[in-house]
Design an enzyme around this catalytic site. Structure first.
Site, PDB file in Angstrom:
ATOM      1  N   CYS A  10       0.843  -1.197   0.000  1.00  0.00           N
ATOM      2  CA  CYS A  10       0.000   0.000   0.000  1.00  0.00           C
ATOM      3  C   CYS A  10       0.874   1.242   0.000  1.00  0.00           C
ATOM      4  O   CYS A  10       2.105   1.159   0.059  1.00  0.00           O
ATOM      5  CB  CYS A  10      -0.931   0.018   1.215  1.00  0.00           C
ATOM      6  SG  CYS A  10      -0.074   0.288   2.777  1.00  0.00           S
ATOM      7  N   CYS A  52       3.407   1.717   2.743  1.00  0.00           N
ATOM      8  CA  CYS A  52       4.679   1.020   2.541  1.00  0.00           C
ATOM      9  C   CYS A  52       5.646   1.926   1.773  1.00  0.00           C
ATOM     10  O   CYS A  52       6.843   1.978   2.090  1.00  0.00           O
ATOM     11  CB  CYS A  52       4.464  -0.279   1.767  1.00  0.00           C
ATOM     12  SG  CYS A  52       3.466  -1.505   2.621  1.00  0.00           S
ATOM     13  N   ASP A  62      11.297  30.251 -30.035  1.00  0.00           N
ATOM     14  CA  ASP A  62      12.431  30.705 -30.826  1.00  0.00           C
ATOM     15  C   ASP A  62      12.010  30.637 -32.295  1.00  0.00           C
ATOM     16  O   ASP A  62      11.113  29.872 -32.657  1.00  0.00           O
ATOM     17  CB  ASP A  62      13.633  29.792 -30.545  1.00  0.00           C
ATOM     18  CG  ASP A  62      14.818  30.150 -31.423  1.00  0.00           C
ATOM     19  OD1 ASP A  62      15.166  31.339 -31.492  1.00  0.00           O
ATOM     20  OD2 ASP A  62      15.377  29.234 -32.051  1.00  0.00           O
ATOM     21  N   ASP A 103      15.748  25.274 -29.881  1.00  0.00           N
ATOM     22  CA  ASP A 103      16.488  24.131 -30.408  1.00  0.00           C
ATOM     23  C   ASP A 103      18.002  24.295 -30.397  1.00  0.00           C
ATOM     24  O   ASP A 103      18.725  23.348 -30.674  1.00  0.00           O
ATOM     25  CB  ASP A 103      16.048  23.832 -31.840  1.00  0.00           C
ATOM     26  CG  ASP A 103      16.592  24.859 -32.832  1.00  0.00           C
ATOM     27  OD1 ASP A 103      16.671  26.047 -32.462  1.00  0.00           O
ATOM     28  OD2 ASP A 103      16.955  24.468 -33.953  1.00  0.00           O
ATOM     29  N   ASP A 132      19.708  28.702 -26.849  1.00  0.00           N
ATOM     30  CA  ASP A 132      18.409  28.672 -26.170  1.00  0.00           C
ATOM     31  C   ASP A 132      18.483  27.986 -24.811  1.00  0.00           C
ATOM     32  O   ASP A 132      17.542  28.083 -24.025  1.00  0.00           O
ATOM     33  CB  ASP A 132      17.376  27.933 -27.035  1.00  0.00           C
ATOM     34  CG  ASP A 132      17.091  28.651 -28.345  1.00  0.00           C
ATOM     35  OD1 ASP A 132      17.038  29.883 -28.323  1.00  0.00           O
ATOM     36  OD2 ASP A 132      16.939  27.972 -29.374  1.00  0.00           O
TER      37      ASP A 132
END
Length: 752
Positions: A13, A16, A434, A636, A640
């Protein structure tokens, strides 16, 4: 700091999971620990100079559970011993469900006359005999249900309590109480009490809980379906050329540098670079991109994608755990093992849930016994409270949805690094894009080349050779366009020296002892270089929305280049969809304002922040955050990366640089802006699903515990049968997991 992911065994459970977290965090040198009850794994960050994986395992063992480090190569075949152990566990559980279910059915049928107070002709009274029920119930509790009592005893020795504690106390109380009227019925009669037994309640509760656990395990297994599907994409063999011969070998035996032959219709075994031949390749299963991609010598290929048309040879550049597919699987596993902030409430509740329930059960017994003077009624309500209380539903509410959601993201070409990113994405208000490589294709081409001295005497080609020889040292897409243009003109490039890149401005280097500087108009002005000779053509190219780079030799302007970058086909629809979803879309670019505004107008972006250097992009993100907005940055390139890290959610285009991807929270593998829409829609669907689960779990306990305690008895004279409480408890966990599995039906929608 180092990270370790460990597979856990023995959890029953959410309590635990909390116990294991506490045990691991108590190990000196452990910085963070997240235990995912749904995934049954722990993600640990630790200082290797202070501790190691073995010490962490020892801490888990001491807490009464077990932990095994997950293998580094996520695509390696599953360990046979582990797989057999899991199958054996499920088979054992299934066997116990059947045995306990059949015995419980016999006991319940035999108890119907006593339970209803009516004679039932076809049920003999001896079936309800206490001694028979005692004989039948004992193996159900202490064989089929022995794990409840063993785990409860372990928890008691650790001075903790779990769901097993509640079950053990509840069923044990019903069983022990029933022993007295079984062995000494005359004493009860002498006290004016009916010698009723509740063996059927204890037996049926154990059977129902075992059934619930079996269904829960099977449902949880389905939440990892995305991982298994990804791992199943891998080819089993590769056709390798060794010593001039074609040899089929297992995928695990492929090594770096191997030359591999792939025929039409075959899966590409590992990552590599084409050296001979060409083809179109279906990369949908990895990138989510449905259109096959044309590949030729020099292009990279991804393992597990499918060759469609031609045959080709490629050289293996990444194998085993380093392949693109393996990295995807590893990221998804890490995300599934992470913990979303929304789970903190459930964790806090789970921490004190079991002790509070035990206290309520004790209070229930005392109150009803004092009010009614009826030990039977006090026992029924107490057992009902203990049995109906279930922290499992709370523990499963968040992780199961996260597991399904992150897996669904991987299916759609979206890699989500952590549950916190998945949760935060649904709150986004502003998406910053961008321009180059994000909104546009990122593969600009030279459309105009104008020199001060014209084309006479080959001046144009000489200047082009100098410029391209320096630019080929740069990773910027504009530099690549210059180099490709030079090569298309048949210009032979030479070596350059003392190359320098000035972020957001340009590059410079020396070719044949001549200083070559290539960059923006602003940079030329900063260098004190006169640009008036090419002002008219520059104005014209700027008006047309083209990016213009200036070329100076030995401090004097010699030419300019006009470069255009086509907008990605999906950008317009994706941006329009984001806007209709209520999000503000902003373009953030280092390009000149005129070029940026032309592109922005084409795709429908109203707010443009242009001529921004990489180091200034972070400040722009901070400005937007200062406006009280939750911001996503999509980019990308290397430039950036700082902005991606600063944003609340950083999204990297998968076709970009490794640095940008590493700095991001979400990676869009295909480079398609539709991935942003899908990621946000998936986040919204996942969070909605989690809230539904938490609502079910909390309402179930808030309503169920008082009803079991007998709150309705003074009004309606109605008490909750412990058997119904057991069924409700089993149903609660199964319903939460089943609701989470609905996310597998998620489909991205275009509202643009």
């Amino acid at each position: 700091m180092e990270n370790a992911t460990m597979k856990l065994r023995g959890m029953s459970c959410a309590s635990c999971a909390s116990n294991i977290e506490e045990a691991i965090r108590s190990v000196p040198g452990v910085e963070t620990c997240n235990v995912n009850f749904g995934a049954e794994q722990a993600s640990v960050t630790y200082n290797p100079s202070q501790t190691d994986v073995a010490a962490i395992q020892d801490a888990v063992d001491a807490a009464g559970y077990s932990a095994l480090p997950m293998q580094d190569d996520v695509l390696a075949p599953e360990d046979d011993a582990e797989r057999q152990a899991r199958q054996s566990e499920n088979q054992d559980l299934t066997r116990k469900v059947w045995v306990s279910g059949i015995i419980s059915a016999v006991i319940v049928i035999g108890s119907l006359p006593a339970m209803t107070g009516l004679p039932i002709p076809f049920i003999p009274m001896w079936l309800h005999h206490p001694w028979l029920q005692f004989v039948l119930t004992t193996p159900v509790l202490f064989w089929a249900g022995r794990s409840f009592y063993i785990n409860a005893w372990k928890a008691l020795k650790r001075h903790t309590a779990t769901m097993d504690t509640l079950v053990a106390i509840g069923t044990g109380a019903a069983y022990l109480y029933s022993l007295f009227p079984t062995f000494s019925p005359q004493w009860f009669i002498s006290q004016g009490l009916k010698p009723d037994v509740y063996f059927e309640a204890a037996s049926v509760i154990v059977a129902l809980l075992l059934l619930g656990r079996l269904l829960e395990n099977r449902a949880k297994g389905q939440t990892s379906e995305a991982i298994r599907s990804l791992m199943g994409l891998q080819a089993k063999t590769a056709r390798v050329i060794r010593n001039g011969r074609e040899v089929d070998i297992p995928i695990a035996e492929v090594v770096l540098g191997d030359v591999i032959l792939v025929r039409p219709g075959e899966k590409i075994p590992v990552d590599g670079e084409i050296i001979d031949g060409s083809s179109t390749i279906d990369e949908a299963m990895v990138t989510g991109e449905s259109v096959p991609v044309k590949k030729q010598p020099g292009d990279e290929v991804i393992g597990a994608t499918i060759n469609k048309t031609g045959s080709f040879k490629f050289r293996a550049t990444r194998v085993g755990k380093d392949t693109f597919l393996a990295q995807i699987v590893k990221l998804v596993q890490q995300a599934q093992g992470s913990k979303a902030p929304i789970q903190r409430l459930a964790d806090r509740v789970t921490g004190w849930f079991v002790p509070v329930v035990i206290a309520i059960a004790i209070a229930t017994f005392i109150i009803w016994y004092n009010i009614m003077g009826n030990v039977t009624m006090a026992l029924i309500t107490t057992v009902g409270v203990l049995i109906i209380a279930c922290p499992c539903a709370l523990g499963l509410a968040t992780p199961t949805s996260i597991m399904v959601g992150t897996g669904k993201g991987a299916e759609n070409g979206i890699l989500i690094k952590g549950a916190d990113s998945l949760e935060l994405a649904h709150k986004l208000q502003t998406v910053v894009l961008d321009k180059t490589g994000t909104i546009t294709q990122g593969k600009p081409t030279v459309t105009d080349f104008i020199t001060v001295n014209g084309t006479a005497n080959g001046n144009e080609l000489k200047l082009l050779r100098l410029a391209a020889s320096v630019e080929r040292n740069s990773e910027h897409p504009l530099a690549e366009a210059v180099v490709q243009y030079a090569q298309s003109q048949g210009v032979e490039l030479t070596d350059s020296r003392e190359f320098e890149a000035h972020a957001g401005s340009g590059v410079q280097g020396y070719v044949s002892n001549q200083c070559v500087q290539i960059g923006t108009h602003r940079w030329m002005n900063e260098l004190g270089i006169d640009t008036s000779s090419l002002q008219p053509p520059w104005d014209r190219l700027e008006y047309l929305g083209k990016t213009v780079i200036w070329i100076a030799i030995n401090g004097k302007v010699e030419g300019i280049m006009g470069i255009a970058d086509a907008v990605k086909p999906s950008s317009v629809v994706a941006i329009r969809t984001l806007q209709k979803m209520g999000l503000e879309v902003v373009m953030l670019t280092g390009d000149n304002r005129r070029t940026a505004e032309v592109i922005a107008q084409e795709v429908g972006i109203k707010r443009v922040i242009a001529e921004v250097r990489p180091d200034q992009k972070v400040a722009q993100i901070e400005n937007l955050q200062a406006e009280g907005k939750i911001v996503a940055m999509v980019g990308d390139g290397i430039n950036d990366a700082p902005a991606l890290a600063q944003a609340d959610v950083g999204m990297a285009i998968g076709t970009g640089t490794d640095v940008a991807i590493a700095a991001s929270d979400i990676t869009l593998i295909s480079g398609d802006l539709q991935g942003i829409v899908t990621a946000i829609q998936l986040s919204r669907a996942t969070i909605q699903n989690i809230k539904q689960n938490l609502f079910f779990a909390f309402v179930y306990n808030v309503a169920g515990i008082p009803i079991a305690a007998g709150i309705l008895f003074p009004i309606f004279g109605w008490l909750l049968n412990p058997i119904i409480a057991g069924a409700a408890m089993a149903f609660s966990s199964v319903s939460v997991v089943t609701n989470a599995l609905r996310l597998r039906n998620f489909r991205p929608k275009n509202v643009g």
